[in-house]
Design a protein around this motif. Structure first.
Motif, short mmCIF file in Angstrom:
data_model
loop_
_atom_site.label_atom_id
_atom_site.label_comp_id
_atom_site.label_asym_id
_atom_site.label_seq_id
_atom_site.Cartn_x
_atom_site.Cartn_y
_atom_site.Cartn_z
N THR A 196 -5.33 -4.32 -1.97
CA THR A 196 -4.78 -5.47 -1.28
C THR A 196 -5.50 -6.75 -1.69
O THR A 196 -4.87 -7.82 -1.77
N THR A 197 -6.78 -6.66 -1.96
CA THR A 197 -7.52 -7.84 -2.42
C THR A 197 -7.01 -8.31 -3.78
O THR A 197 -6.82 -9.52 -4.01
N PHE A 243 -7.08 -13.02 6.12
CA PHE A 243 -6.70 -12.52 7.45
C PHE A 243 -5.68 -11.38 7.33
O PHE A 243 -5.77 -10.36 8.03
N SER A 244 -4.69 -11.54 6.45
CA SER A 244 -3.65 -10.53 6.29
C SER A 244 -4.20 -9.23 5.73
O SER A 244 -3.77 -8.14 6.12
N ILE A 245 -5.16 -9.34 4.82
CA ILE A 245 -5.78 -8.13 4.25
C ILE A 245 -6.48 -7.33 5.35
O ILE A 245 -6.30 -6.12 5.47
N VAL A 286 -8.73 4.45 -5.78
CA VAL A 286 -9.20 3.09 -5.52
C VAL A 286 -9.05 2.81 -4.03
O VAL A 286 -7.99 3.12 -3.46
N PRO A 287 -10.05 2.26 -3.37
CA PRO A 287 -9.91 1.94 -1.94
C PRO A 287 -8.75 1.00 -1.67
O PRO A 287 -8.46 0.12 -2.48
N ALA A 288 -8.11 1.19 -0.55
CA ALA A 288 -6.95 0.37 -0.20
C ALA A 288 -7.33 -1.10 -0.13
O ALA A 288 -6.54 -1.97 -0.53
N LEU A 317 0.83 -1.20 0.00
CA LEU A 317 0.00 0.00 0.00
C LEU A 317 0.86 1.26 0.00
O LEU A 317 0.53 2.26 -0.64
N SER A 318 1.98 1.21 0.71
CA SER A 318 2.89 2.35 0.73
C SER A 318 3.44 2.64 -0.66
O SER A 318 3.64 3.79 -1.03
#
Length: 484
Positions: free
Chosen positions: A159-160, A373-375, A153-155, A143-144
């Protein structure tokens, strides 16, 4: 242009993952998890150095240098430098133990050596517990990197999508996909680090020497308040204890052990360790990036933004896209490696009695849950990556006393091993969370020493079954037949 370059590199990685499937359309569990021990030197080399060129190193090293100065540089570089000679002697023996015991995971070594189901479960749970935060590190770093594109776009969507790509690689051809993509990732990462570092070096010649107290972070915190250019006694104690702890942990981490099992021979494993120090060449360039960010007075939301902020400030758009793609690939490759370490620990070690096919599909289900879980966890995480990385080493290094005992063919008491493991974990995490004053000594090393003492003392007084050497002197040049 940056978005186009980024997209083309990610597309190329998908093509490489597809290529890795060639000739392996019908994989069993062993081929899926450890490539049936068929990797030669090239694939094993690129796969094994994934953590060295991870997004935690590329973003975390400039961040730590920017925030803490020389005190951070000493221990961060020191443990990696020490890990290579430690691995030169240790890793070939771990590979031999895996071949001897027909192992897929680190827990298999303990199950076959000790002959205890309780020990297998304990080592499995310990590995899973301390691998869990590692997925957060990759998503936080990703994300960084991506936020610099300015995409609306939503974070969670980014990540998804990253998780879908990582899962696609793994489901497609198991360990082979991240191994092949690692070649592209490392080449791209070398180009990216050199590009940003050299740009920072050229631009630094036009900067005045700026006192630390004039460099500020957003929010009003002065970098001079936390940067310590000259390490004191406590810094040196922390550096030395951390170097020792993490150099050992680097070699006995669950994913590292699993990667070693993919090698074709003990000689290949040892030969790879000789050339691995070449990867240290990137750190002087990363230091230049941190130095430029500090001296130029860049306003950073967090220190983790230093590398990408310098990239966006000094490089043309197309090269910015290449740098971002290299960082994204480093996160995805390491994430895929974590998935392939956790998956078999659950489907192969925790859930006994599954067929070969059930182990593979069960691992894929576990991997999907781990990514989910990580997301979610990354969306609520805070702080720099170094803190998460420290907690990770507290736990994975606790396998070291047992590993050393296995390689030295020492009889181990199951009760002593479990007691040592629990004591080591509890003491390290408890001292760290409680903020105990140890004079700078890393609490993980205190836990490791307690663990080793309990294992050694308990195994001398409690019952332990006799064992056979992993590598008898009479067969030092040959692999032992596989035991089941």
């Amino acid at each position: 242009m940056a978005t186009l370059t980024f997209g083309l590199v990610i597309l190329l990685s998908v093509c490489l993952a597809l290529f890795s499937r060639r000739g392996h359309h019908h994989q069993g569990a062993r081929d899926f998890f450890v490539a049936s021990g068929q990797f030669g030197g090239l694939l094993l080399f690129f796969l094994s150095v994934g953590e060295t060129y991870s997004i935690g190193s590329v973003l975390g090293f400039p961040a730590g240098t920017f925030s803490h100065g020389t005190a951070f540089v000493i221990w961060f570089l020191g443990y990696i430098v020490l890990a290579f000679p430690v691995g030169y002697f240790l890793n070939p023996w771990i590979w031999q133990a895996g071949r001897t015991y027909n192992a897929l995971t680190i827990a298999d070594l303990f199950r076959h050596h000790v002959g205890s189901r309780a020990v297998e479960v304990a080592m499995t749970l310990n590995a899973i517990l301390f691998l869990l935060p590692f997925g957060d590190i990759q998503f936080i770093g990703l994300l960084s990197v991506l936020q610099g594109f300015g995409w609306h776009v939503p974070a969670i969507a980014l990540t998804t999508l990253a998780a879908i790509i990582a899962f696609f690689w793994v489901a497609l051809s198991g360990i082979r996909a991240p191994a092949y993509v690692s070649i592209l990732k490392d080449v791209m990462m070398i180009v990216a680090v050199l590009a940003v570092g050299l740009a920072a070096l050229l631009a630094s010649g036009h900067l005045p020497k700026v006192p630390l107290q004039e460099v500020t972070l957003q929010g009003g915190a002065a970098a001079g308040d936390i940067a310590r250019i000259r390490p004191g006694a406590r810094d040196e104690a922390f550096a030395m204890s951390t170097i020792l702890l993490q150099a050992i942990g680097f070699c006995v981490a669950p994913q590292t052990v699993a990667f070693l099992f993919t090698g074709r021979s003990r000689r290949i494993v040892r030969r790879n360790q000789v050339v691995m120090p070449l990867y240290m060449l990137m750190f002087p360039f990363l230091y230049l990036v941190a130095d430029y960010a500090r001296r130029s007075g860049m306003a950073l939301s967090t220190p983790n933004d230093a590398f990408m902020a310098v990239s966006h400030a000094l490089l043309p758009a197309w090269l910015q896209g290449l740098v971002a793609a290299a960082c994204a690939l480093s996160a995805l490759v390491v994430l895929a490696g974590m998935c392939l370490a956790i998956g078999p620990l659950v489907s192969h070690n925790l859930l006994h009695g599954l067929s070969d096919r059930q182990q593979r599909y069960g691992a894929q289900l576990v991997i999907a849950l781990y990514l989910l879980f990580s997301i979610v966890s990354a969306a609520h995480a805070s702080g720099v990556m170094v803190k998460l990385n420290t907690m990770y080493y507290f736990g994975v290094t606790q396998a070291a006393p047992g590993i050393f005992a296995i390689l030295r063919a020492r009889a181990i008491s199951p009760a002593a091993l479990i007691a040592g493991l629990v004591a080591g974990d509890g003491l390290a995490v408890g001292l760290y969370m409680g903020g105990a004053d140890l004079g700078g000594i890393n609490p993980g090393l205190v836990g490791l020493i307690a663990n080793a003492a309990i294992l050694w003392g308990g195994s001398r007084v409690l019952a332990a079954r006799p064992v056979h050497p992993i590598l008898p002197a009479s067969s030092a040049g040959a692999a032992l037949p596989t035991r089941t």
